[in-house]
Design a protein around this motif. Structure first.
Motif, short mmCIF file in Angstrom:
data_model
loop_
_atom_site.label_atom_id
_atom_site.label_comp_id
_atom_site.label_asym_id
_atom_site.label_seq_id
_atom_site.Cartn_x
_atom_site.Cartn_y
_atom_site.Cartn_z
N TRP A 19 15.59 26.47 16.76
CA TRP A 19 14.45 27.04 17.47
C TRP A 19 13.64 25.96 18.19
CZ3 TRP A 19 13.39 31.48 19.38
CH2 TRP A 19 13.96 32.62 18.84
N ALA A 20 13.46 24.83 17.55
CA ALA A 20 12.71 23.74 18.19
C ALA A 20 13.41 23.31 19.48
CB ALA A 20 12.58 22.56 17.22
N ASP A 21 14.73 23.19 19.44
CA ASP A 21 15.49 22.82 20.64
C ASP A 21 15.32 23.85 21.75
OD1 ASP A 21 16.43 20.52 19.44
OD2 ASP A 21 18.40 21.36 18.96
N VAL A 22 15.38 25.13 21.39
CA VAL A 22 15.23 26.19 22.39
C VAL A 22 13.84 26.13 23.02
CG1 VAL A 22 15.03 28.71 22.67
CG2 VAL A 22 16.95 27.73 21.40
N LEU A 23 12.81 25.96 22.20
CA LEU A 23 11.45 25.93 22.73
C LEU A 23 11.24 24.77 23.70
CD1 LEU A 23 9.50 26.83 19.48
CD2 LEU A 23 9.91 28.30 21.46
N VAL A 24 11.85 23.63 23.40
CA VAL A 24 11.72 22.48 24.30
C VAL A 24 12.56 22.70 25.56
CG1 VAL A 24 12.18 20.00 24.56
CG2 VAL A 24 11.10 20.86 22.46
N ARG A 25 13.80 23.19 25.40
CA ARG A 25 14.64 23.43 26.58
C ARG A 25 14.04 24.45 27.53
NH1 ARG A 25 19.46 25.68 24.70
NH2 ARG A 25 19.18 24.90 22.63
N GLN A 26 13.38 25.45 26.98
CA GLN A 26 12.76 26.48 27.81
C GLN A 26 11.38 26.06 28.32
OE1 GLN A 26 14.21 29.41 28.82
NE2 GLN A 26 16.04 28.51 27.91
N ARG A 27 10.99 24.84 28.00
CA ARG A 27 9.70 24.26 28.40
C ARG A 27 8.51 25.05 27.87
NH1 ARG A 27 11.81 22.67 34.30
NH2 ARG A 27 12.97 20.84 33.65
N LEU A 28 8.69 25.62 26.69
CA LEU A 28 7.59 26.30 26.02
C LEU A 28 6.83 25.33 25.12
CD1 LEU A 28 9.52 29.57 25.24
CD2 LEU A 28 7.78 29.23 27.00
N LEU A 29 7.48 24.22 24.79
CA LEU A 29 6.86 23.07 24.11
C LEU A 29 7.30 21.81 24.84
CD1 LEU A 29 7.43 23.82 20.30
CD2 LEU A 29 5.28 23.98 21.56
N HIS A 30 6.49 20.78 24.78
CA HIS A 30 6.87 19.51 25.40
C HIS A 30 7.84 18.74 24.51
CE1 HIS A 30 6.77 15.81 27.61
NE2 HIS A 30 6.31 15.17 26.55
N ALA A 31 7.52 18.66 23.21
CA ALA A 31 8.36 17.87 22.30
C ALA A 31 8.23 18.36 20.87
CB ALA A 31 7.96 16.40 22.37
N THR A 32 9.32 18.21 20.12
CA THR A 32 9.31 18.44 18.67
C THR A 32 10.12 17.32 18.03
OG1 THR A 32 11.29 19.83 18.75
CG2 THR A 32 9.17 20.96 18.88
N VAL A 33 9.64 16.84 16.91
CA VAL A 33 10.35 15.77 16.18
C VAL A 33 10.33 16.12 14.70
CG1 VAL A 33 10.37 13.32 15.57
CG2 VAL A 33 9.67 14.03 17.86
#
Length: 77
Positions: A19-33
């Motif tokens: 989910w974190a990857d999807v949110l970043v790829r869709q530009r709904l989040l800038h970054a997750t670590v």
């Protein structure tokens, strides 16, 4: 809408990572670590504050909130 059955197991790190990857790829989040402790650092915008989420369940809750907001603000919804 058909309600989903309750989750039968705890959130997994793999599910949260996906989910974190999807949110970043869709530009709904800038970054997750994901931290070695299982916690997550999340940044909404490049110049925004970094938030600390405690575990996979928090990432999934964030994904659900973002998805709900995105769907509810679409034209015609």
């Amino acid at each position: 809408m058909i309600p989903r059955p309750p989750r039968s197991s705890e959130s997994t790190a793999a599910e949260a990572s996906a989910w974190a990857d999807v949110l970043v790829r869709q530009r709904l989040l800038h970054a997750t670590v994901r931290m070695p402790t299982g916690q997550w650092l999340v940044q909404d915008h490049p110049d925004g504050p970094v938030r600390l989420l405690l575990g996979p369940a928090d990432i999934l809750a964030l994904a659900a909130a973002i998805t709900h907001h995105t769907r509810s603000t679409r034209p015609g919804s």
